[in-house]
Design an enzyme around this catalytic site. Structure first.
Site, PDB file in Angstrom:
ATOM      1  CE  LYS A 112      12.902  -3.031   5.862  1.00 47.14           C
ATOM      2  NZ  LYS A 112      11.558  -2.637   5.476  1.00 47.14           N
TER       3      LYS A 112
HETATM    4  C1  LIG Z   1      11.166  -1.500   4.737  1.00 40.11           C
HETATM    5  C2  LIG Z   1       9.838  -1.566   4.123  1.00 40.11           C
HETATM    6  C3  LIG Z   1       9.543  -0.872   2.933  1.00 40.11           C
HETATM    7  C4  LIG Z   1      10.541   0.030   2.266  1.00 40.11           C
HETATM    8  O1  LIG Z   1      11.625  -0.672   1.699  1.00 40.11           O
HETATM    9  P1  LIG Z   1      12.960   0.096   1.312  1.00 40.11           P
HETATM   10  O2  LIG Z   1      13.914  -0.960   0.903  1.00 40.11           O
HETATM   11  O3  LIG Z   1      13.396   0.812   2.550  1.00 40.11           O
HETATM   12  O4  LIG Z   1      12.633   1.046   0.224  1.00 40.11           O
HETATM   13  C5  LIG Z   1       8.286  -1.050   2.374  1.00 40.11           C
HETATM   14  N1  LIG Z   1       7.347  -1.816   2.960  1.00 40.11           N
HETATM   15  C6  LIG Z   1       7.596  -2.488   4.098  1.00 40.11           C
HETATM   16  C7  LIG Z   1       6.520  -3.305   4.700  1.00 40.11           C
HETATM   17  C8  LIG Z   1       8.837  -2.390   4.730  1.00 40.11           C
HETATM   18  O5  LIG Z   1       9.071  -3.063   5.860  1.00 40.11           O
END
Ligand SMILES: *Cc1c(COP(=O)(O)O)cnc(C)c1O
Length: 498
Positions: A112
């Site tokens: 993120k």
């Molecule tokens: C947010 C997240 C996901 C999922 O990603 P999306 O964009 O919501 O599909 C997968 N793995 C981790 C570690 C995350 O923080």
């Protein structure tokens, strides 16, 4: 320009789409047209740094922003103060045709950060362009990782307040500690007695509530979002799919035009959608492998054409993917249906009313042309971490393990030997107890707190504890609010002193 997936809003500029976060009446902003990248343009980028790839790609979607402005955002976000690896997002080769794209070297140890480090700069610029003087309130619903990444990105940014809602006891202890110890004068963190979907629904409802919004306006506030419903979140994620391809070229792993697969551990469908945008812009992609955990609403959807959220919500050891309503699927449906806003609107209405909707078989087949869906159980996840550790000497987190497991199944079923890049979405340290449990067994971790577990994981993985997670125990807890899921709106009112 950006248009609504439900055809219920005028076309807006990039700055407005980022400022609004989502379409006021419901619906998400998507680019009206997608730019395409030629092979010659790609060739120019081989061997260049991550920042330079971003510098080329981001302006294609940010009309109205000057190159200098975009360069400023890139410089502020993607530097060696925020990211702990010189390449930002390095590729790790595990086997001849399996590579991990490590997206977790940022300040909060999850992918993120790749977007949430830069979006505050986009947002500040967008405000300036729109002449917006009201204070922006960022409402965030998190399944664990977005919350901290958004808090770090937005803390102490002038003219912005950020409020994060996370499911109480629905995130890992480390994730919770990361969030509740956040400093900064403009940060608010609230635990909710409910799951992620409750948090996300409450936030979306607030966004659609015209009365509430005018009350906010009067008090001098304007809402925006840092969830992947905001286009500004998705855009920076497109960059690293190009980057991964360019790295494979630079390292002599693939030749020009060779198709590769991406595997994406998926929850809200944002990350995999960014990969889809990259492929639609001309990146040679064969399959996007959509990996879910036991909340496998997407696997079922792609296999049957019916999206059905009416099922028990499961708390798993990959909590950031514990989601039953994948918001960004709406954007994908808009794209694969040929921008059919009418149908998208109907599906989303049905989803809201009944919890399910179905697409026709033709559309389903079309989606399966690019998406290969699969899921992994909690047990599969632990086994995969263990095997990868003992057989390959590489330590992966639970979400990344879901991706690897689903990929293994895909490749043994299809015999597909194309080079494949798995998005490594979190550092193993972020989910240290599950990872250590996988490698050493449940008895080994029983009774140990997460901070001791971090140390032990560091020893056996021969990796230093991720800098974002060091010294967590010494940090002061600054946020202690707990509320019921019906009280989310009241909490916002309270925090803003409305
Ligand atoms: C947010 C997240 C996901 C999922 O990603 P999306 O964009 O919501 O599909 C997968 N793995 C981790 C570690 C995350 O923080």
């Amino acid at each position: 320009m950006y248009i609504s997936t439900r055809g219920n809003y005028e076309a807006v500029s990039a700055a407005e789409a980022i400022l609004l976060g989502m379409v006021p009446a419901g619906g998400l902003f998507v680019p009206q047209d997608l730019p395409s990248i030629t092979k010659d343009q790609l060739k120019e980028l081989v061997g260049k740094a991550y920042q330079q790839v971003a510098r080329f790609l981001l302006p294609l979607f940010l009309e109205g922003f000057t190159q200098e402005e975009i360069d400023f955002c890139i410089e502020k976000a993607y530097n060696h103060k925020n990211f702990y690896h010189p390449q930002l997002a390095p590729l790790h080769k595990m086997e001849d045709n399996i590579f991990f794209l490590e997206l977790w070297h940022g300040p909060t140890a999850a992918f993120k950060d790749m977007a949430l480090q830069i979006i505050p700069y986009f947002l500040s610029l967008a405000k300036k362009k729109a002449g917006e003087e009201k204070e922006t309130v960022i409402l965030v619903a998190t399944s664990g990782d977005t919350g901290k990444a958004a808090l770090e990105g937005f803390k102490d940014v002038q003219g912005i307040k950020i409020v994060v809602f996370y499911p109480y006891q629905g995130v890992s202890q480390i994730q919770e500690l990361q969030m509740v110890t956040t400093d900064g004068s403009n940060t608010f963190v609230v635990a909710v007695e409910g799951n992620f979907d409750d948090c996300q629904n409450a936030v979306k409802t607030i966004f659609k509530d015209a009365n509430f919004k005018s009350k906010l306006q009067e008090a001098g506030f304007k809402l925006s979002s840092a969830n992947s419903i905001n286009w500004g979140r998705l855009l920076p994620q497109i960059v690293y799919y190009f980057w991964a391809y360019l790295r494979l070229i630079a390292e002599g792993e693939i030749s020009w035009g060779e198709e590769i697969n991406f595997v994406v551990p998926t929850g809200n469908f944002g990350n995999i959608l960014a990969a889809w945008y990259a492929s639609s812009m001309g990146l040679p992609v064969y399959k996007l492998i959509c990996a879910s955990n036991e909340n496998k609403v997407l696997t079922d959807f792609f296999n049957t054409g019916k999206y059905d959220r009416n099922r028990p919500f499961k708390q798993t050891n990959s909590p950031s993917m514990d989601i039953l309503i994948s918001s960004n699927l709406e954007r994908f449906l808009f794209e694969v249906s040929g921008h059919d806003a009418g149908r998208v609107g109907e599906w989303m209405e049905k989803l809201q009313q009944t919890g399910c909707f179905s697409v026709d078989p033709l559309l389903k087949e079309k989606m399966l042309g690019i998406i290969a869906p699969g899921f992994a159980t909690e047990e599969d996840t632990l086994q995969t971490i263990k095997d990868t550790y003992f057989e390959k000497g590489y330590t992966i987190d639970t979400h990344t393990a879901v991706g690897l497991k689903v990929y293994r199944e895909y490749s043994s079923m299809t015999g597909d030997k194309r080079k494949t890049v798995i998005a490594a979405t979190a550092s193993p340290f972020k989910f240290a107890s599950s990872v250590l449990e996988a490698i050493k067994g449940g008895d080994f971790i029983r009774g140990k707190n997460e901070l001791l577990i971090l140390k032990e994981l560091s020893e056996i993985s021969k990796m230093p504890v991720h800098p974002a997670l060091r010294d967590l125990e010494q940090k002061k807890v600054r946020h202690r609010t707990l509320c019921k899921r019906e009280e989310i709106r009241e909490q916002v009112e309270h925090i803003l002193q409305l």
